[in-house]
Design a protein around this motif. Structure first.
Motif, PDB file in Angstrom:
ATOM      1  N   SER A  51       0.828  -1.208   0.000  1.00  0.00           N
ATOM      2  CA  SER A  51       0.000   0.000   0.000  1.00  0.00           C
ATOM      3  C   SER A  51       0.862   1.258   0.000  1.00  0.00           C
ATOM      4  O   SER A  51       0.587   2.222  -0.721  1.00  0.00           O
ATOM      5  N   LEU A  85      -2.161  -6.544  -3.091  1.00  0.00           N
ATOM      6  CA  LEU A  85      -3.256  -5.962  -2.307  1.00  0.00           C
ATOM      7  C   LEU A  85      -4.582  -6.652  -2.615  1.00  0.00           C
ATOM      8  O   LEU A  85      -5.381  -6.923  -1.713  1.00  0.00           O
ATOM      9  N   ILE A 101      -8.701  -0.422  -0.850  1.00  0.00           N
ATOM     10  CA  ILE A 101      -7.817  -1.237  -1.689  1.00  0.00           C
ATOM     11  C   ILE A 101      -8.266  -1.193  -3.142  1.00  0.00           C
ATOM     12  O   ILE A 101      -7.459  -0.980  -4.051  1.00  0.00           O
ATOM     13  N   GLN A 104      -7.448   2.182  -4.632  1.00  0.00           N
ATOM     14  CA  GLN A 104      -6.014   2.346  -4.901  1.00  0.00           C
ATOM     15  C   GLN A 104      -5.612   1.572  -6.156  1.00  0.00           C
ATOM     16  O   GLN A 104      -4.867   2.081  -6.993  1.00  0.00           O
TER      17      GLN A 104
END
Length: 132
Positions: A51, A85, A101, A104
């Protein structure tokens, strides 16, 4: 060295990716459904590293601009971090912020397509790319 310099961002991204890679190697072959606490903690540390790696790619305008000229390894770093992720999200859906998540990884897919790296973006699930 300036906190926001491109070189510093590149080095920070590589540090997070190195942490991710080492943990992935340590967890190779592990039974994800029967993980002892220590291995589980390692997996979540790797999730944090992935991340953080993506955050550097996505939040630095200088880094985003430089990705147009990035070497293969830099783009694979971003793609692998995103895929890790997604793997963590599928394994531990109740323990992770799935919206964050997915957001992103969607940003990553968009970024990779913007920097003429479409060959890396399709490694993300098709549903991410179709939501644009």
């Amino acid at each position: 060295m300036d906190q926001d310099s491109l070189l510093r961002k590149i080095l920070a991204g590589e540090l997070h990716y190195a942490k991710l890679w080492v943990v992935c190697l340590a967890l190779r072959g592990v039974a994800w459904d029967k993980m002892p606490f220590e291995q589980r903690e390692l997996a979540f540390q790797a999730k944090d590293a992935a991340s953080n790696c993506l955050s550097i790619f996505l939040t630095s305008p200088e880094y985003r601009a430089a990705l147009r000229y990035a070497v293969h390894d830099s783009l694979v770093t971003a793609a692998f971090s995103g895929l890790f992720l997604l793997k963590m999200a599928s394994l531990f859906p109740a323990e992770l912020d799935l919206g964050a998540i997915i957001g992103q990884v969607e940003q990553l897919a968009q970024l990779l397509s913007e920097v003429a790296a479409e060959r890396y973006a399709p490694s993300s699930p098709p549903w991410i790319l179709s939501r644009q």
